[in-house]
Structures are given as C-alpha cells and as structure tokens.
Design a protein around this motif. Structure first.
Motif, PDB file in Angstrom:
ATOM      1  N   ARG A   1      11.734   6.707  -0.330  1.00 35.33           N
ATOM      2  CA  ARG A   1      12.849   7.656  -0.389  1.00 35.33           C
ATOM      3  C   ARG A   1      12.606   8.805  -1.377  1.00 35.33           C
ATOM      4  O   ARG A   1      13.534   9.501  -1.762  1.00 35.33           O
ATOM      5  N   ASP A   2      11.345   8.952  -1.822  1.00 34.37           N
ATOM      6  CA  ASP A   2      10.936  10.062  -2.680  1.00 34.37           C
ATOM      7  C   ASP A   2      11.630  10.040  -4.044  1.00 34.37           C
ATOM      8  O   ASP A   2      12.030  11.069  -4.573  1.00 34.37           O
ATOM      9  N   ARG A   3      11.751   8.832  -4.626  1.00 32.95           N
ATOM     10  CA  ARG A   3      12.344   8.692  -5.955  1.00 32.95           C
ATOM     11  C   ARG A   3      11.279   8.550  -7.042  1.00 32.95           C
ATOM     12  O   ARG A   3      11.604   8.281  -8.193  1.00 32.95           O
ATOM     13  N   GLY A   4      10.018   8.711  -6.672  1.00 31.17           N
ATOM     14  CA  GLY A   4       8.920   8.521  -7.609  1.00 31.17           C
ATOM     15  C   GLY A   4       8.233   7.199  -7.318  1.00 31.17           C
ATOM     16  O   GLY A   4       8.879   6.223  -6.929  1.00 31.17           O
TER      17      GLY A   4
ATOM     18  N   VAL B   1       0.849  -1.192   0.000  1.00 30.89           N
ATOM     19  CA  VAL B   1       0.000   0.000   0.000  1.00 30.89           C
ATOM     20  C   VAL B   1       0.888   1.247   0.000  1.00 30.89           C
ATOM     21  O   VAL B   1       1.519   1.561   1.009  1.00 30.89           O
ATOM     22  N   PRO B   2       0.960   1.957  -1.144  1.00 28.82           N
ATOM     23  CA  PRO B   2       1.745   3.198  -1.156  1.00 28.82           C
ATOM     24  C   PRO B   2       0.958   4.334  -0.501  1.00 28.82           C
ATOM     25  O   PRO B   2      -0.190   4.587  -0.854  1.00 28.82           O
ATOM     26  N   LEU B   3       1.581   4.982   0.460  1.00 30.14           N
ATOM     27  CA  LEU B   3       0.946   6.082   1.189  1.00 30.14           C
ATOM     28  C   LEU B   3       1.823   7.318   1.077  1.00 30.14           C
ATOM     29  O   LEU B   3       2.972   7.310   1.538  1.00 30.14           O
ATOM     30  N   LYS B   4       1.276   8.370   0.490  1.00 29.10           N
ATOM     31  CA  LYS B   4       2.030   9.619   0.327  1.00 29.10           C
ATOM     32  C   LYS B   4       2.397  10.210   1.682  1.00 29.10           C
ATOM     33  O   LYS B   4       1.802   9.882   2.706  1.00 29.10           O
ATOM     34  N   SER B   5       3.336  11.141   1.653  1.00 26.60           N
ATOM     35  CA  SER B   5       3.695  11.850   2.883  1.00 26.60           C
ATOM     36  C   SER B   5       2.468  12.601   3.389  1.00 26.60           C
ATOM     37  O   SER B   5       1.567  12.949   2.610  1.00 26.60           O
ATOM     38  N   GLU B   6       2.432  12.865   4.666  1.00 21.86           N
ATOM     39  CA  GLU B   6       1.273  13.530   5.259  1.00 21.86           C
ATOM     40  C   GLU B   6       0.952  14.842   4.555  1.00 21.86           C
ATOM     41  O   GLU B   6      -0.200  15.150   4.280  1.00 21.86           O
ATOM     42  N   ALA B   7       1.966  15.610   4.250  1.00 29.40           N
ATOM     43  CA  ALA B   7       1.753  16.920   3.619  1.00 29.40           C
ATOM     44  C   ALA B   7       1.163  16.798   2.213  1.00 29.40           C
ATOM     45  O   ALA B   7       0.457  17.705   1.762  1.00 29.40           O
ATOM     46  N   ALA B   8       1.417  15.685   1.533  1.00 30.10           N
ATOM     47  CA  ALA B   8       0.959  15.523   0.147  1.00 30.10           C
ATOM     48  C   ALA B   8      -0.371  14.785   0.028  1.00 30.10           C
ATOM     49  O   ALA B   8      -0.943  14.732  -1.055  1.00 30.10           O
ATOM     50  N   ARG B   9      -0.863  14.228   1.116  1.00 32.69           N
ATOM     51  CA  ARG B   9      -2.086  13.426   1.031  1.00 32.69           C
ATOM     52  C   ARG B   9      -3.306  14.270   0.705  1.00 32.69           C
ATOM     53  O   ARG B   9      -3.535  15.315   1.284  1.00 32.69           O
ATOM     54  N   LYS B  10      -4.075  13.773  -0.245  1.00 36.53           N
ATOM     55  CA  LYS B  10      -5.369  14.344  -0.643  1.00 36.53           C
ATOM     56  C   LYS B  10      -5.238  15.817  -1.015  1.00 36.53           C
ATOM     57  O   LYS B  10      -6.127  16.622  -0.762  1.00 36.53           O
ATOM     58  N   SER B  11      -4.136  16.174  -1.669  1.00 39.16           N
ATOM     59  CA  SER B  11      -3.886  17.577  -2.022  1.00 39.16           C
ATOM     60  C   SER B  11      -4.939  18.132  -2.980  1.00 39.16           C
ATOM     61  O   SER B  11      -5.225  19.332  -2.958  1.00 39.16           O
ATOM     62  N   ARG B  12      -5.538  17.274  -3.812  1.00 37.81           N
ATOM     63  CA  ARG B  12      -6.564  17.769  -4.743  1.00 37.81           C
ATOM     64  C   ARG B  12      -7.872  18.113  -4.037  1.00 37.81           C
ATOM     65  O   ARG B  12      -8.781  18.663  -4.641  1.00 37.81           O
TER      66      ARG B  12
END
Length: 188
Positions: free
Chosen positions: A71-74, A7-18
């Motif tokens: 590690r934020d490589r995409g 399960v890929p989970l974005k960083s807290e700051a990036a979650r549900k940005s839209r």
C-alpha cells in the motif's frame, strides 16, 4: 521446519531505477522479471520453503503464487504488516540477486535455525539482501540506508551473518550488473 519466503517487489515504474542511465525502462522491467524468476526458481528448489509470497502493488503477469498488496507505506511498514499475516519462520529476500542458488538459501536457513536469525548483507556490507528469522516477531525490520548494521545491532536478538556471493551480489547499480555478468549472469 517449513519456511515462508517473503519477496518485496517494487512497483514496475520504480524497479531498477538506479540503472536508468544504462537501461531503458523496458530493459529494466525485463531485468527485474528475470531476477525474480531466478529467485523463485531457487526458492522452489529448497524443500524447507513451503510458500513464496510476493509483496507488491501488482504481481507480474503469470505470477501464480500468493501475493500481498503493498500500500506504499514504506518497505518496513509493509513488511511488518505482511509478517502479521504470514506463518513463521520467515525469510525476507530481495528479488535482485542474479547469482542466488538453492545452496545459498539452504545455508541461510541452516544458520537461522541454529542461531534464531541470519542476515545476508550486500557485497559492500551496508544493506540487507536477505533476512531469515526462525522467530520473526523478535526483530524489527530496518531496511534502508545501513540496514545491515541496524539489523545486527538489535538488542537482545542473536543474529549471525551469512556472506555468500549468491546472497551478497545484488543488481542495483551499473557496477553491480557488470560484476554479475562477469560472474556468469546472462542479462535479458
């Protein structure tokens, strides 16, 4: 066959940005936690899923399952790296499915066990919300714009499409959230 769910989970700051125009940052984080909770509950109810692994920069408070550092490589590079250390077969599933049920996951796994690879597109038929691979080394991850078509177009890989509401309705936009609520999702 025992499966691993990644399960890929974005960083807290990036979650549900839209959803930023509709929800405050704390509300978006609460929503992402609720969605992750719903997904993990559904995953745990499927006997063929032996483990759940979170791919994230930091697991949420209370996460007691395995996790792999993003590690934020995409997304695609991170998924490839995670796949190299995980057992197969593998289900990659995004944590923003407000209506996902164990039966949806069973259906996806059944299809993958029969064909080799099963893919669940978003409700628009453009993105990939879940990907189940009985032999994951044969399919390169191609998440991003038009990922459904790119995954399905992989030469030499037998793929079947699974279209179920619980796997297709993600919560990316205000319209998605409204649709989920209309279908019975109770947002935090």
């Amino acid at each position: 066959m025992i499966w691993t769910a990644l399960v890929p989970l974005k960083s807290e700051a990036a979650r549900k940005s839209r959803l930023a125009m509709r929800l405050a940052p704390a509300e978006r984080i609460a929503l992402s936690h609720a969605l992750l909770g719903r997904l993990t509950t559904a995953l745990r109810a499927v006997p063929r899923i032996g483990s759940i692994v979170l791919l994230t920069d930091a697991p949420p408070t209370g996460w007691n399952e395995r996790w792999i550092l993003d590690r934020d490589r995409g997304l695609n590079a991170e998924l490839e790296e995670a796949r190299s250390v995980l057992e197969t077969p593998l289900v990659v599933i995004h944590p923003d499915l407000p209506l996902v049920e164990p039966d949806d996951l069973e259906f996806l796994i059944d299809a993958a066990e029969e064909i080799g690879c099963a893919i669940a597109p978003d409700r628009h038929g453009e993105g990939t919300n879940a990907l189940a691979m009985a032999r994951p080394a044969s399919l390169a991850f191609q998440f991003g714009t038009d990922s459904f078509a790119r995954h399905c177009g992989t030469p030499g890989v037998a793929i079947t499409s699974v279209r179920r509401l619980g796997l297709s309705l993600d919560c990316d936009t205000p319209g998605d959230l409204d649709r989920a609520i209309a279908e019975g999702f109770v947002a935090p």
